[in-house]
Design a protein around this motif. Structure first.
Motif, PDB file in Angstrom:
ATOM      1  N   ALA A 198     -51.980  34.543 -19.511  1.00  0.00           N
ATOM      2  CA  ALA A 198     -52.330  35.875 -19.990  1.00  0.00           C
ATOM      3  C   ALA A 198     -51.725  36.858 -18.996  1.00  0.00           C
ATOM      4  N   LEU A 199     -50.754  37.619 -19.438  1.00  0.00           N
ATOM      5  CA  LEU A 199     -50.072  38.585 -18.584  1.00  0.00           C
ATOM      6  C   LEU A 199     -50.677  39.964 -18.804  1.00  0.00           C
ATOM      7  N   VAL A 200     -51.075  40.600 -17.713  1.00  0.00           N
ATOM      8  CA  VAL A 200     -51.754  41.897 -17.780  1.00  0.00           C
ATOM      9  C   VAL A 200     -50.935  42.932 -17.021  1.00  0.00           C
TER      10      VAL A 200
ATOM     11  N   SER B  68     -49.995  35.218 -23.775  1.00  0.00           N
ATOM     12  CA  SER B  68     -50.508  36.448 -24.387  1.00  0.00           C
ATOM     13  C   SER B  68     -50.253  37.617 -23.443  1.00  0.00           C
ATOM     14  N   VAL B  69     -50.102  38.801 -24.007  1.00  0.00           N
ATOM     15  CA  VAL B  69     -49.848  39.997 -23.195  1.00  0.00           C
ATOM     16  C   VAL B  69     -50.932  41.024 -23.468  1.00  0.00           C
ATOM     17  N   HIS B  70     -51.351  41.732 -22.416  1.00  0.00           N
ATOM     18  CA  HIS B  70     -52.492  42.638 -22.506  1.00  0.00           C
ATOM     19  C   HIS B  70     -52.208  43.904 -21.703  1.00  0.00           C
ATOM     20  N   SER B  71     -52.139  45.021 -22.384  1.00  0.00           N
ATOM     21  CA  SER B  71     -51.946  46.304 -21.710  1.00  0.00           C
ATOM     22  C   SER B  71     -53.278  46.777 -21.141  1.00  0.00           C
ATOM     23  N   CYS B  72     -53.294  47.050 -19.834  1.00  0.00           N
ATOM     24  CA  CYS B  72     -54.555  47.451 -19.204  1.00  0.00           C
ATOM     25  C   CYS B  72     -54.274  48.215 -17.924  1.00  0.00           C
ATOM     26  N   ASP B  73     -54.954  49.330 -17.743  1.00  0.00           N
ATOM     27  CA  ASP B  73     -54.978  50.034 -16.472  1.00  0.00           C
ATOM     28  C   ASP B  73     -56.177  49.482 -15.704  1.00  0.00           C
ATOM     29  N   ILE B  74     -55.899  48.690 -14.679  1.00  0.00           N
ATOM     30  CA  ILE B  74     -56.984  47.989 -13.988  1.00  0.00           C
ATOM     31  C   ILE B  74     -57.926  48.940 -13.259  1.00  0.00           C
TER      32      ILE B  74
ATOM     33  N   ASP C 261     -60.810  40.092 -24.345  1.00  0.00           N
ATOM     34  CA  ASP C 261     -59.701  39.751 -25.237  1.00  0.00           C
ATOM     35  C   ASP C 261     -58.992  38.479 -24.796  1.00  0.00           C
ATOM     36  N   ILE C 262     -58.801  38.330 -23.479  1.00  0.00           N
ATOM     37  CA  ILE C 262     -58.148  37.128 -22.955  1.00  0.00           C
ATOM     38  C   ILE C 262     -58.971  35.888 -23.297  1.00  0.00           C
ATOM     39  N   LEU C 263     -60.287  35.994 -23.162  1.00  0.00           N
ATOM     40  CA  LEU C 263     -61.151  34.856 -23.477  1.00  0.00           C
ATOM     41  C   LEU C 263     -61.125  34.522 -24.969  1.00  0.00           C
ATOM     42  N   LYS C 264     -60.992  35.528 -25.814  1.00  0.00           N
ATOM     43  CA  LYS C 264     -60.857  35.270 -27.248  1.00  0.00           C
ATOM     44  C   LYS C 264     -59.558  34.518 -27.535  1.00  0.00           C
ATOM     45  N   GLU C 265     -58.492  34.893 -26.817  1.00  0.00           N
ATOM     46  CA  GLU C 265     -57.173  34.283 -27.024  1.00  0.00           C
ATOM     47  C   GLU C 265     -57.109  32.862 -26.477  1.00  0.00           C
ATOM     48  N   HIS C 266     -57.665  32.657 -25.274  1.00  0.00           N
ATOM     49  CA  HIS C 266     -57.468  31.394 -24.568  1.00  0.00           C
ATOM     50  C   HIS C 266     -58.721  30.526 -24.471  1.00  0.00           C
TER      51      HIS C 266
END
Length: 304
Positions: A43-45, A68-74, A86-91
């Motif tokens: 999962a790439l953030v 999977s790719v995830h746009s996020c301002d940490i 979202d990552i947990l839903k994907e993986h």
């Protein structure tokens, strides 16, 4: 080479899901390629989805893994919580987190205003904490003892101060202390830090020209007489996620060529020789500023 030449066995992370923040460039991109070559699902953030998609597409050309790719301002707490969900839903799980995202700008302390200071601290300390906390709370805390899980926080060579980037040095030092605390509070999840020194990464090309002039001379101050490569950091990150590191927690591994150990009382640094670099990244290359430096040095040699 048309794929990452890792020193680790090919199926080391088969069935594992690994999150990499700041996965769109530099060390994060390189690490993503290495872990994918070892069959990890990723999962790439990052903030810029286009960069993440580029890295994903690079990986899928040579590796049959899920990315999977995830746009996020940490820096945004609610966004971080939603992204981890979202990552947990994907993986379905998160075995390892590599907290790589961050950023800073060069400036002497006397010129940094409160907004600039807080922005860098949020990037390099608060954001990493938020991601780690959400990964721990949403998944790892519910699965303690079932499998080896780890969090690795990327900090920096901030020993003896970080002149010119005091805001980043303070934040990175805080991240080290956070890692040490979390290694106790969140055990048996393993929490470690990795402190890269001067690494020849694409980020060097984003600095203003005066800083680039400094970068061109950095190798002369390092006992190993060269800058590090992205692959030399990703190899350590890969090791810390591996079973071989299953009893390593609360530690910090420096990847800096012994730069903090250089002393004025021992003026000869490296005896004029450098040790061989390890470049296993098939897409890795030197930043423009380093290529320009090398070209200048070759031109001076030829002119003699």
């Amino acid at each position: 080479m048309n794929s990452f030449q890792s020193v680790f066995k090919a199926d080391l992370f088969k069935g594992k899901a690994i999150v990499i923040t700041g996965g769109g460039s530099g060390i994060g991109r390189c690490t993503a390629h290495e872990l994918a070559s070892l069959e990890a699902d990723l999962a790439l953030v990052g903030r810029k989805i286009e960069k993440l998609e580029t890295v994903r597409d690079e990986i899928l050309k040579t590796c049959a893994v899920k990315v999977s790719v995830h746009s996020c301002d940490i820096r945004e707490e609610d966004k971080v919580a939603a992204t981890v969900a979202d990552i947990l839903k994907e993986h379905g799980k998160i075995d390892h987190l590599i907290n790589n995202a961050g950023g800073q700008f060069p400036a002497p302390l006397c010129t940094i205003n409160a907004k600039g200071w807080e922005t860098v601290v949020r990037n390099n300390l608060t954001g990493g904490f938020l991601v780690a906390r959400e990964v721990y709370n949403q998944h790892m805390a519910k699965n303690l003892g079932k499998t080896d899980m780890s969090i690795t926080n990327i900090i920096a060579d901030m020993w003896n101060g970080m002149p010119g980037m005091g805001h980043s040095g303070a934040a990175r030092a805080g991240m080290l202390n956070f890692s040490e605390t979390a290694s106790l509070e969140w055990a048996p999840v393993r929490v470690n830090a990795v402190a890269p020194g001067f690494i020849a990464s694409s980020g060097m090309d984003t600095y203003p020209e005066p800083m680039k002039q400094t970068i061109m001379q950095l190798d002369k101050t390092i006992p190993l007489q060269r800058l590090g490569l992205e692959a030399e950091v990703s190899g350590v990150l890969t090791f810390l996620c591996s079973p071989a590191a299953s009893f390593i927690s609360g530690s910090c591994i420096r990847i800096d060529g012994a730069a903090p150990n250089a002393k004025r009382v021992w003026p000869v640094v490296g005896n004029g020789q450098q040790n061989p670099a390890f470049n296993s990244f098939h897409l890795g290359g030197l930043p423009d500023v380093i290529q320009r430096r090398d070209a200048d040095r070759e031109a001076k040699k030829a002119a003699k």
